[in-house]
Every structure is written in C-alpha cells, then in structure tokens.
Design an enzyme around this catalytic site. Sequence first.
Site, PDB file in Angstrom:
ATOM      1  N   GLY A  15       8.431  59.456 125.506  1.00  0.00           N
ATOM      2  CA  GLY A  15       8.103  60.862 125.294  1.00  0.00           C
ATOM      3  C   GLY A  15       6.995  61.350 126.198  1.00  0.00           C
ATOM      4  O   GLY A  15       6.226  62.250 125.838  1.00  0.00           O
ATOM      5  N   SER A  18       6.073  65.525 127.787  1.00  0.00           N
ATOM      6  CA  SER A  18       5.650  66.714 127.051  1.00  0.00           C
ATOM      7  C   SER A  18       4.572  66.346 126.037  1.00  0.00           C
ATOM      8  O   SER A  18       4.487  65.197 125.582  1.00  0.00           O
ATOM      9  CB  SER A  18       6.861  67.330 126.329  1.00  0.00           C
ATOM     10  OG  SER A  18       6.500  68.488 125.595  1.00  0.00           O
ATOM     11  N   GLY A  19       3.755  67.308 125.670  1.00  0.00           N
ATOM     12  CA  GLY A  19       2.802  67.145 124.584  1.00  0.00           C
ATOM     13  C   GLY A  19       1.821  66.007 124.779  1.00  0.00           C
ATOM     14  O   GLY A  19       1.259  65.810 125.866  1.00  0.00           O
ATOM     15  N   ASP A  62      17.532  57.856 125.919  1.00  0.00           N
ATOM     16  CA  ASP A  62      17.368  58.291 124.535  1.00  0.00           C
ATOM     17  C   ASP A  62      16.845  57.093 123.763  1.00  0.00           C
ATOM     18  O   ASP A  62      17.515  56.067 123.657  1.00  0.00           O
ATOM     19  CB  ASP A  62      18.730  58.747 123.992  1.00  0.00           C
ATOM     20  CG  ASP A  62      18.665  59.247 122.553  1.00  0.00           C
ATOM     21  OD1 ASP A  62      17.695  58.923 121.843  1.00  0.00           O
ATOM     22  OD2 ASP A  62      19.605  59.952 122.134  1.00  0.00           O
ATOM     23  N   SER A 141       2.096  58.095 114.954  1.00  0.00           N
ATOM     24  CA  SER A 141       2.691  58.489 113.684  1.00  0.00           C
ATOM     25  C   SER A 141       2.308  59.954 113.471  1.00  0.00           C
ATOM     26  O   SER A 141       2.632  60.802 114.305  1.00  0.00           O
ATOM     27  CB  SER A 141       2.210  57.578 112.551  1.00  0.00           C
ATOM     28  OG  SER A 141       2.697  58.016 111.311  1.00  0.00           O
ATOM     29  N   TYR A 155      10.925  64.216 108.171  1.00  0.00           N
ATOM     30  CA  TYR A 155       9.868  63.830 109.103  1.00  0.00           C
ATOM     31  C   TYR A 155       8.890  62.832 108.472  1.00  0.00           C
ATOM     32  O   TYR A 155       8.575  61.795 109.066  1.00  0.00           O
ATOM     33  CB  TYR A 155       9.129  65.088 109.557  1.00  0.00           C
ATOM     34  CG  TYR A 155       8.070  64.881 110.600  1.00  0.00           C
ATOM     35  CD1 TYR A 155       8.401  64.510 111.902  1.00  0.00           C
ATOM     36  CD2 TYR A 155       6.718  65.092 110.311  1.00  0.00           C
ATOM     37  CE1 TYR A 155       7.432  64.348 112.874  1.00  0.00           C
ATOM     38  CE2 TYR A 155       5.748  64.939 111.268  1.00  0.00           C
ATOM     39  CZ  TYR A 155       6.104  64.560 112.553  1.00  0.00           C
ATOM     40  OH  TYR A 155       5.127  64.397 113.514  1.00  0.00           O
ATOM     41  N   LYS A 159       7.722  58.955 109.688  1.00  0.00           N
ATOM     42  CA  LYS A 159       6.363  58.664 110.129  1.00  0.00           C
ATOM     43  C   LYS A 159       5.668  57.648 109.227  1.00  0.00           C
ATOM     44  O   LYS A 159       4.824  56.873 109.685  1.00  0.00           O
ATOM     45  CB  LYS A 159       5.561  59.964 110.227  1.00  0.00           C
ATOM     46  CG  LYS A 159       6.031  60.888 111.354  1.00  0.00           C
ATOM     47  CD  LYS A 159       5.933  60.213 112.716  1.00  0.00           C
ATOM     48  CE  LYS A 159       6.213  61.151 113.866  1.00  0.00           C
ATOM     49  NZ  LYS A 159       6.029  60.514 115.190  1.00  0.00           N
TER      50      LYS A 159
END
Length: 279
Positions: A15, A18-19, A62, A141, A155, A159
């Site tokens: 990931g 982004s972010g 993925d 998390s 979600y 987590k």
Amino acid sequence: MKRTFWNGRHVVLTGGTSGIGLASTELLAEAGARVTVIALDGVDAETLRGRMLPNVVVAPGDVSDADAVTAALDRGRAAHGPIRSVITCAGITKPAYFHELTDGDLRRQMEINYFGTLHTIRGALPDLMSGGRGASVTCVSSAAGLVGVFGYGAYCPSKFAVRGLCEVLRQEYRPHGITVTGVYPPDVDTPMLACEQSLKPAELLALSNGEKPLTALAVARAMLKGTESGRASVVPGASAKLIKWAAGAAPALLNRYVDMTIARARKDAGKQGAGLCIP
C-alpha cells in the site's frame, strides 16, 4: 528517523502508493532504504514510478492474492536482495450498518486488511529468519483494532485480526531476533478517509467528531521510529491513546460514552450511501 537503521535495508511495503504507505515510502527513500512497494497497478502506482525515487521498485499485486504477493516479493528480491523489513499499510474500508453489508463486503475487507498482511509476512519470513538479528515486521492496524466501533462491522474485525496476529508473531519471532510492531492510528488525513466520510452512518460521524485527523506523514514518522526501537505497539495521536487506555482501564465508562453519543446521533440520523474505499 535513524538513517543508520534504514540505510541499505531492503524494506517491503504494501500500500505504498497512497496515504500512510506513500509517506513511509518517501521517508524510507530519504533514509537510503531499498524499497519494494507492493500495490495495485493503476494511476497511483504509475505516478510513484514516474517520480523515480532512489532505490524504489513498484511491484504490482493484489495483496489478497498469495501468488501475486509471492511474485511481487520475488521481483523485489531480484532488485534489492534479501528482505530485512516488512511494513504492511494496504487496507480498505466500507463503513455501513452491519445489516447492509454483503458477504462480499465482509470477505473483501478481511482478505485485504488481514490476509493481505498475512500473505506478505509469510512470504518474507524465510528472509527475515535467515538474515540474522535486526529484522522487523510492522503492521498498520487501527484504533478500530483496539475497540469496536459502530458502523465498522467489517473493518473492525479485520483490524482486530491484524492486532492479534502482531501479538502472536511478536512472541514467536522475538527469539529469532525479529521485532514485530503493531500500529494503531485514529483517523488519518488520507484519500481513504476522504472517501469514507460520505459513507459513514450518522452515529459513526458523531463518534468520529473531535480530534483533527493526523497527517499521514506524522503517522509514518511515528511508525518508523517505533520500528527502529522495536516497540510492540505504536499509538499515534491523543485520541487513540485515550481509546487504548479507556478500553483497558475503564471499559464501562467508555461504553457509556459511546452509547450516549449514539443515542444523541440517532435522533436525526439518516442513512448514507454505499461504496468501498481503497486508498
């Protein structure tokens, strides 16, 4: 950040386009790390490739697909050698009332958030175990992995699963010289948060009001510092620290606050739209 810790180290980061993941990629590149970013192929991945950050390879994949993760890890090894650190930031969310979530919603969030973490760690573990002491695993998390939150019926469980995995792995692999760090941020100013705001039930919006979202850079810095120190957990931000404390020391008080906030919000609650947020 300790440049001496990261300099020349092969870090696999999911990931990372982004972010929090992107902020971490940038910091690691500045610190001299050799970074393999595993992310979905698309605009964000192409943008990162186009920046040509030093020693950063973007390997499409993925994370819910174990074979795709294996291929991406092999691509990283070919470019950077054995893996010394893993950081899992890939995640998705879809806030909604539980009865509105489909089986697909529930499975997809578990597949990305939990199994994506699992596949990456398992694929890198032979390198981490054979490279001597000093290897590290870091998993993002959420504060929603510390306490159940209204509207996060898919979600939160994913987590919580990441949190449980971190706690088990920390115990099992400490004797091998591998540190394991769980990261539990509250709301963070990322594209995923911007997406989910329009999907949140009114009760969740009420619970989310308060502290200003943290920046992705602030969370990335705290996460990397915690990894360097071998800390078992990193809880950035005052609100997440308060949640962690209340969940352990005063759960009845926390439940009362949550129930009162939900009751107030329900007086004029309206259902939100449905969708899936991928950072």
